[in-house]
Enzyme design. Structure first.
Site, PDB file in Angstrom:
ATOM      1  N   ASP A 520       3.316   3.525  -0.512  1.00  0.00           N
ATOM      2  CA  ASP A 520       2.171   3.552   0.390  1.00  0.00           C
ATOM      3  C   ASP A 520       2.260   4.868   1.163  1.00  0.00           C
ATOM      4  O   ASP A 520       3.347   5.435   1.300  1.00  0.00           O
ATOM      5  CB  ASP A 520       2.244   2.359   1.341  1.00  0.00           C
ATOM      6  N   ASP A 742       0.075  -4.245   2.932  1.00  0.00           N
ATOM      7  CA  ASP A 742       0.909  -3.985   1.765  1.00  0.00           C
ATOM      8  C   ASP A 742       1.540  -5.253   1.199  1.00  0.00           C
ATOM      9  O   ASP A 742       2.097  -5.228   0.098  1.00  0.00           O
ATOM     10  CB  ASP A 742       2.029  -2.993   2.120  1.00  0.00           C
TER      11      ASP A 742
END
Length: 855
Positions: A520, A742
């Site tokens: 990420d 996430d």
């Protein structure tokens, strides 16, 4: 015979939920009846345990989207001697009604049990272990570490005392054995008028009774009660064969037969010595967790409401208490700094060697050491909720979950002992039936001679007995059983010391197989600390309709930067996104007066809509504004400029008209580039996923060294899991992230890795937790995994190689029973010692065969 389970369930919100649960349960083969009650949050399930397990019932409830309630307990077990014992205990525990799953670790002498508290109890679990022939360590709640440590210490002392007892009585027997081989003329026929054979009997019999007792009892329990065979069966067979044969010979029932009292006694002494060294090694391997717990503070200084101070036990701290931490003192519990500034040494928890600066608003971790200033800390987590307690629990859980490679070893161990016994019987029979031909064949091999000179020297039957005893004693399933859990125990502890927490040994194994790492962006590769960098006002009266940036006139007109910032920041006050926080904080820093928005709406990953001063304000990306009918072409040029600079730019529209842009910037973490570089050098493919725009994402990717073709930008939170699944279609991917957004992607990846400072949701969904905000710890996690699996393979090589080489030697009569027993004891000790050598490894470099050699 069916069983009935009463399972409490969380997450049901209506009658439809209970119907969903009932349907899911009834669809299982083996479930005869199931009903879920929304009012009581409970399901009642009648099922056939021969067809479906309680674990499958729990999985069905989870798959339906709800959470069945269970408790997890770790119980110490005494008396296990090999992996077969662990298997026996696991089967005994899983047969208890109400037990969902059980994992028994021979290396740690512990069982971790998940069970339904409605249908079973700790006493039932203890009884199951006892009924299987082993000794559970019964503990009161809260006494777990002390009770287990006391039991381990007592076991080490007991084994030591047995070794000393056996050694004293066996020393004369060993001297006689040496004289027999090297100085036979010095060996007397009698001692003080007592025949030498009866002297040997007098010395060997107490050893047989005292040291052999537990092996005989355990062998009886294994064979008669549990219908299995373990290492104790082999020891009991080998030792009793030598002893009984010698007694029969001493009584004159076997003419010209030799005496093997020395062999019978020394077998037990060597095996007990091996058990003693093994117990000590196990204690050393698990010492790291005890050291972590010992680092906790004992007392704390609590500040009363009137400002006075009092010293209290750490156990008495409550959430919300204000604590004073002076220089050199340990932070008593997890909390947040409310006053003071200092540097705190967090190395014992995160592995970070450099002290971390702390000021009001910063979080501190219990058991870390305050270096210089005085800190006032408000307690936020106490007891089992603190970081260090969570680390210990995470490592314990990891040690109880073994890699798949261990399942292979367990399957081998389960059939190993019976095969060894059959092999020993076969060769003893062959030697008895055809001694001459077999002796000639073996003596033609260029190795040392047959034991005792062969069947012609000691007698055919006697030699067959020697072969049988040697063949059963040389085989050691305990070495095979220790190979994986011992290395896993050390590997997970190394990870904990360096701020890398693995959820299980199976995760360690999966990490090694990762060929793709997906990062990420925000908060993972970058600091996640956004700041407002640009405010651009557009002249909406430009004749060509182009984007014309205006300077700040200082007046709050619709063509001023102040107006753009005030409207954007006021609208973003309703959002908790880091980008929004940066805009709001930037406006306050510039002295812009903000108002509270109404009718706030958030479009995750796209933008926000709110009413400010009676006017509709939109702040977001180009697609979001286009969907809402705003002409974004006037801002296109400025948008591209800002994004090419690696900034996250957002368009601002008021009452349907584009008025300007605001931009935030995030800084790349210092170690991000090195982490990406080292991963790529290892041949790992590196990707980046982000909800940010394409230009900003590519700018960050270029900065850290990620191939632009491996960047996926504009990915919405609910799309990240699908993106990860697409990426790992051709391999195994590790997803690294830190936020709530996430969590689905972390769960979808082969290995989910959460930055430790991220949200609890992300950490819970992850397989690996990194305690520091350091992308380089991803590389460390891979190194620890590879090192641990390399150590496991070394251990399995020695355990299997040892048996592969030595069993044939014993079978063809080339190995003395005493030497076989010594080698058997040495094999398990060598596996543990090899694992303990791994403790010195630091994951700043790749592991080598000899851990102390750096590349």
């Amino acid at each position: 015979m069916t069983r009935t389970a009463h399972v409490d369930i969380t997450g049901m919100s209506c009658a439809n939920c209970s119907q969903t649960v009932s349907s899911a349960l009834e669809s299982l083969d083996g479930v005869t009846e199931a009903s879920a009650n929304f009012a009581t949050d409970e399901a009642t399930v009648e099922y056939d345990p021969e067809t479906v397990s309680l674990a499958a019932v729990y999985d069905a409830i989870r798959d339906a989207g709800y959470e069945p309630v269970s408790d997890t307990r770790t119980i110490g077990i005494s008396g296990m001697s090999c992996a077969n014992c662990a298997q026996t205990n696991r089967e005994a525990l899983e047969s208890v009604p109400g037990v969902v799953a059980a994992d028994v670790n021979y290396a740690t002498d512990e069982a971790q049990i998940e069970y339904n508290p409605n249908d079973t109890s700790l006493d039932a679990l203890y009884d199951a272990i006892a009924d299987a022939g082993y000794e559970p360590i019964r503990e009161a709640e809260g006494d777990e570490p002390d009770a287990r440590e006391v039991a381990r210490t007592e076991e080490i002392e007991r084994q030591r005392n047995l070794v000393l007892f056996g050694a004293v009585l066996s020393a004369p027997l060993l001297a006689m054995l040496v004289e027999h081989f090297f100085f036979p003329e010095l060996l007397p026929d009698a001692v003080f008028g007592v025949g030498l054979g009866w002297v040997m009997f007098a010395l060997a019999t107490p050893v047989q009774v005292v040291l052999g007792r537990e092996f005989y009892e355990n062998a009886y329990t294994a064979v008669v009660r549990n219908r299995t065979a373990n290492m104790d069966v082999l020891i009991a067979l080998g030792s009793s064969t030598a002893y009984v044969y010698s007694v029969v010979a001493l009584l004159g029932l076997l003419p010209n037969a030799g005496l093997y009292f020395d062999t019978a006694a020394l077998i037990l002494v060597f095996i007990t010595l091996g058990n003693y060294l093994e117990a000590r090694s196990k204690g050393q391997a698990s010492s790291a967790l005890r050291e972590l717990l010992e680092m906790e503070a004992d007392t704390a200084t609590r500040v009363r409401e009137d400002g006075s101070e009092e010293e209290i036990s750490v156990d008495d701290i409550e959430v919300g208490d204000r604590l004073k931490v002076r220089p050199g003192e340990k932070v008593p519990t997890d909390g947040v700094v409310v006053d003071g500034e200092s540097a705190v040494d967090e190395s014992m928890v995160t592995g970070e060697s450099v002290p971390v600066s702390k000021e009001p608003g910063d979080e501190v971790i219990g058991s870390t050491i305050n270096e210089n200033g005085v800190l006032d800390v408000e307690a936020t987590k106490v007891g089992s909720e603190t970081a260090i307690q969570q680390i210990v629990e995470r490592v314990k859980e990891a040690q109880s979950r073994q890699p798949e490679i261990q399942n292979v070893a367990d399957r081998v161990s389960s059939v190993f002992v019976p095969v060894v016994i059959l092999n020993a019987l076969f060769w003893a029979t062959v030697w008895y039936a055809a001694p001459g031909a077999l002796a000639d064949l073996v003596q033609s091999i260029p190795v040392w001679g047959l034991v005792g000179g062969g069947p012609g020297a000691v007698g055919v039957f006697e030699f067959a007995v020697v072969v049988f005893a040697s063949a059963v004693l040389i085989a050691c399933p305990c070495a095979l059983g220790l190979a994986t859990p011992a290395a896993t125990m050390v590997g997970t502890t190394i990870g904990a010391k360096h701020g890398v927490l693995f959820k299980g040994g199976d995760v360690l194994e999966r990490v090694e197989g990762v060929d793709t790492v997906v990062f990420d962006k925000t908060g993972t590769l970058t600091t996640g600390e956004m700041s407002l960098t640009d405010v651009v006002a557009l002249d909406r009266t430009a004749a060509d309709g182009g984007a014309v940036a205006q300077g700040d006139t200082g007046a709050d007109t619709e063509s001023s930067e102040e107006f753009v910032l005030r409207m954007a920041a006021s609208a973003e006050r309703g959002s908790e996104h880091p980008l929004a926080d940066a805009i709001v904080q930037g406006a306050r820093d510039r002295g812009v007066e903000l108002t509270d928005p109404v009718d706030f709406e958030n479009a995750p990953g796209r933008g926000v809509r709110a009413t400010v001063d009676g006017r509709e304000v939109l702040v977001g990306n180009r697609g979001f504004l286009d969907e809402n009918g705003v002409d974004t072409d006037p801002g296109r040029r400025e948008l591209e400029r800002l994004e090419s600079e690696g900034k996250t730019a957002m368009l601002v529209a008021v009452s349907g008209d584009l008025v300007g842009l605001v931009a935030d910037a995030d800084t790349v973490k210092d170690t991000a580039k090195r982490a990406v570089s080292e991963l790529r050098e290892r041949g790992t493919d590196v990707w980046m996923l982000t909800g940010d725009n394409e230009r900003t994402a590519r700018a960050v990717a270029e900065d850290v060294g990620i191939d632009p073709a491996n960047v996926r930008a504009g990915v919405l939170p609910d799309e990240k899991a699908s993106a990860v699944e697409d990426i790992q279609q051709s391999g195994n991917a590790m997803m690294v992230g830190d936020g709530v957004n996430d969590a689905p992607a972390l769960a979808a990846a082969s290995v989910g890795t959460a930055i430790g400072s991220g949200t609890d949701v992300a950490i819970e969904a992850a397989d690996v937790t990194l305690m520091r905000d350091d992308p380089l710890d991803v590389v460390r996690a891979v190194r620890i995994s590879e090192g641990t699996l390399a150590k496991i393979r070394q251990n399995l090589f020695w355990a299997l190689g040892y048996n592969t080489a030595m069993i044939p030697l014993a079978s063809i009569g080339l190995l003395q029973p005493v030497l076989a027993a010594g080698a058997m004891a040495l094999s398990s000790v060598s596996v543990l010692s090899n694992s303990l050598l791994f403790r010195t490894y630091t994951p700043d470099h790749d592991y080598r065969l000899l851990g102390w050699l750096r590349p």
